[in-house]
Write an enzyme that holds these catalytic residues in place. Structure first.
Site, mmCIF file in Angstrom:
data_model
loop_
_atom_site.group_PDB
_atom_site.id
_atom_site.type_symbol
_atom_site.label_atom_id
_atom_site.label_comp_id
_atom_site.label_asym_id
_atom_site.label_seq_id
_atom_site.Cartn_x
_atom_site.Cartn_y
_atom_site.Cartn_z
ATOM 1 N N ASP A 68 0.828 -1.207 0.000
ATOM 2 C CA ASP A 68 0.000 0.000 0.000
ATOM 3 C C ASP A 68 0.862 1.256 0.000
ATOM 4 O OD1 ASP A 68 -1.563 -2.201 0.916
ATOM 5 O OD2 ASP A 68 -3.009 -0.828 1.807
ATOM 6 N N HIS A 80 -1.120 4.454 -0.878
ATOM 7 C CA HIS A 80 -2.200 5.384 -0.518
ATOM 8 C C HIS A 80 -1.842 6.842 -0.759
ATOM 9 C CE1 HIS A 80 -5.401 2.844 0.902
ATOM 10 N NE2 HIS A 80 -4.580 2.164 1.707
ATOM 11 N N ASP A 121 -3.958 -0.616 -3.640
ATOM 12 C CA ASP A 121 -4.159 0.487 -2.697
ATOM 13 C C ASP A 121 -3.170 1.626 -2.910
ATOM 14 O OD1 ASP A 121 -6.315 -0.802 -1.685
ATOM 15 O OD2 ASP A 121 -5.669 -0.725 0.407
ATOM 16 N N ASP A 163 -6.747 6.712 -2.769
ATOM 17 C CA ASP A 163 -7.427 7.121 -1.539
ATOM 18 C C ASP A 163 -6.468 7.471 -0.410
ATOM 19 O OD1 ASP A 163 -10.032 6.955 -2.541
ATOM 20 O OD2 ASP A 163 -10.227 4.839 -2.018
ATOM 21 N N ARG A 164 -6.985 8.314 0.484
ATOM 22 C CA ARG A 164 -6.372 8.668 1.771
ATOM 23 C C ARG A 164 -5.189 9.618 1.674
ATOM 24 N NH1 ARG A 164 -7.023 3.057 5.151
ATOM 25 N NH2 ARG A 164 -9.227 3.378 5.615
ATOM 26 N N ASN A 195 -8.496 -3.096 -2.626
ATOM 27 C CA ASN A 195 -9.886 -2.732 -2.338
ATOM 28 C C ASN A 195 -10.149 -1.246 -2.580
ATOM 29 O OD1 ASN A 195 -8.168 -2.571 0.107
ATOM 30 N ND2 ASN A 195 -10.003 -1.725 1.062
ATOM 31 N N HIS A 196 -9.100 -0.419 -2.611
ATOM 32 C CA HIS A 196 -9.299 1.010 -2.875
ATOM 33 C C HIS A 196 -9.262 1.354 -4.356
ATOM 34 C CE1 HIS A 196 -9.488 2.966 1.108
ATOM 35 N NE2 HIS A 196 -8.908 1.845 1.498
ATOM 36 N N HIS A 226 -3.610 -8.680 -3.035
ATOM 37 C CA HIS A 226 -3.665 -7.517 -2.147
ATOM 38 C C HIS A 226 -4.175 -7.885 -0.753
ATOM 39 C CE1 HIS A 226 -4.147 -3.479 -0.658
ATOM 40 N NE2 HIS A 226 -5.366 -3.807 -0.268
ATOM 41 N N ARG A 250 -12.972 -6.231 10.680
ATOM 42 C CA ARG A 250 -13.460 -5.147 9.830
ATOM 43 C C ARG A 250 -14.978 -5.125 9.753
ATOM 44 N NH1 ARG A 250 -9.235 -3.089 6.564
ATOM 45 N NH2 ARG A 250 -7.346 -4.360 6.649
ATOM 46 N N HIS A 252 -2.451 -4.596 2.318
ATOM 47 C CA HIS A 252 -3.776 -4.337 2.867
ATOM 48 C C HIS A 252 -3.791 -3.843 4.306
ATOM 49 C CE1 HIS A 252 -8.064 -4.494 2.844
ATOM 50 N NE2 HIS A 252 -8.200 -5.562 3.583
#
Length: 463
Positions: A147, A149, A176, A179-180, A208-209, A262, A323, A351
């Protein structure tokens, strides 16, 4: 020198986000991700490089002859249009190093770049890609990145240390990127230009992003990529990314020994590597299935969801995830059975930032490895980042030492079921035969740790 990442525009939003995406219930945050909620971001002085220019500087005025890009404010449209066609990948890399806060290409150039990349991926007919380990060059290797991000400075640092993508330095980005963080667009554009130049030098997997469900969410809810796209480039570029994400593959097999995904492995017992290779395009070239309808999911939908959302646990079998919702956690027997049936030695996933605040961790008798590359995640977590290196066994011993700099990277090697010079590491480790596994950690923001080659000091509790 690599400049300092800034989170001043997004860290307050990240701080308010759950840190564990939409499936996390209010009670049950993962310990590391819960740190995203604590306190103001630690916007410290740069350990290396120089300060970025002020973000409140007035942009150039809009030229009267420049047409505004859809969804783009006038000032930003003027700045974009003046940039012309897409630069070469090396030129963009240098541009971003010099000034990462500036928009690096026009909206039209960005849209065309992403559409060209989408067309390239549309020729991929399986969610599993095979990545050979290069054998020629000064230091041939595959670099697996977890990740990021939107943390551009981590990517620039990784490229600076390990080399730009080439025939002998092959990158696998394990999802990933979106995002963020504030610079996901720039990371994607940089990787796109390298892949369009040399398709075999960069491989992108979906996390997932890289899904519309997450991108639509604001920064305050763990998303933000749609906001970033619209603010910098407009709606046409956002739409181009939406199409790209649906065709990104989900899995990679490196050197016929290492499986990369991922999230994690699967609640579906029949989800073998052979079955993954045969998944029809309609099943995987889509966003992940609606969690609210999980009771009606097919096995294919379960597989696609687990690939992007699953996490490991220390026990056996599959259990509900912290989660929340339909997310699952998989045990060591799931890892062992999947790898043994596929004839593979190791699974690398991303992840989740390790709770130890290291950039990597081993689980499941050393056959499952998490690699997380965003150091000081969100400006608040204080973790290291890491990448995994896979070198051909014959060339690994002759690999040159990493170049030292203001922040010397640390490097660990794992081979033949044993760890070499790893402080506090617990074996056994994967029995790789054709390749050798190295891990390199970095910490761009604190600059407090003495990371020496092949030897990591243990993290003190105070850190």
């Amino acid at each position: 020198p690599v400049q300092r990442q800034t989170f001043s525009t997004v860290a307050p939003a990240v701080r308010r986000s759950s840190g564990s995406d939409a499936l996390l219930p209010p009670r049950g945050r993962l310990p590391v991700e819960a740190a995203l909620l604590k306190g103001p971001p630690r916007l410290r002085q740069a350990a290396v490089g120089r300060q970025l220019p002020r973000e409140d500087g007035a942009p150039p005025p809009l030229a009267p002859s420049v047409a505004q890009a859809p969804g783009l404010d006038a000032n930003r449209a003027g700045r974009c249009a003046a940039l012309g066609p897409p630069p070469g990948p090396e030129e963009l890399f240098e541009r971003l190093r010099a000034n990462p806060t500036e928009i690096p290409m026009s909206a039209l150039a960005a849209e065309q770049t992403i559409r060209d990349l989408t067309e390239l991926f549309q020729g991929v007919h399986s969610p599993v890609i095979d990545v050979p380990v290069p054998v020629s060059g000064d230091d041939p290797k595959v670099v697996v990145v977890g990740d990021t991000h939107g943390q551009l400075q981590d990517v620039l640092h990784i490229f600076s240390v390990h080399g730009l993508p080439s025939d002998s330095v092959v990158y696998v980005f394990n999802g990933d990127i979106a995002d963020r963080g504030p610079f996901a667009c720039e990371i994607f554009l940089l990787l796109a230009l390298f892949k369009l130049r040399r398709p075999g030098s960069v491989h992108l997997l979906r996390g997932n992003h890289e899904n519309e469900q997450m991108n639509k969410r604001p920064f305050t809810q763990g998303g933000g990529f749609q906001e970033e796209c619209l603010d910098k480039y407009g709606s046409a570029v956002r739409e181009a990314f939406r199409h790209l994400f649906k065709v990104l593959p989900l899995f990679a097999v490196i050197g016929e020994e290492v499986f990369v995904v991922h999230g994690g492995l699967f609640r579906t017992p029949s989800a073998s590597l052979a079955r993954l290779r045969r998944l029809p395009q309609r099943a995987w070239q889509r966003s992940y299935p609606d969690p609210k309808k999980h009771e009606q999911w097919s096995e294919e939908e379960q597989i696609i969801f687990d690939a992007q959302w699953a996490d490991p646990h220390d026990g056996l079998g599959c259990v509900p995830s912290k989660r929340g919702g339909p997310a699952m956690m998989f045990g060591s027997d799931v890892t062992r059975n999947f790898l043994d049936e596929a004839g593979l030695a190791l699974c690398i996933r991303a992840h989740r930032a390790p709770e130890t605040l290291r950039g990597y961790e081993f689980m499941h008798e050393g056959r499952l490895m998490t690699v997380f590359s965003a150091s000081d995640y969100g400006g608040v977590v204080g973790n290291r980042g890491a990448v995994a290196l896979l070198r051909p066994a014959a060339a690994a011993a002759a690999a040159p030492p990493l170049q030292s700099g203001p922040l010397p990277p640390g490097q660990d090697e794992f081979r033949d079921g044993a760890a070499l010079s790893v402080a506090g590491a617990q074996g056994p480790f994967p029995p790789l035969r054709k390749t050798r596994l190295f891990v390199v950690e970095h910490d761009l923001y604190r600059g407090l740790l003495d990371l020496n080659e092949r030897c990591f000091p243990a993290l003190a509790a105070s850190e």
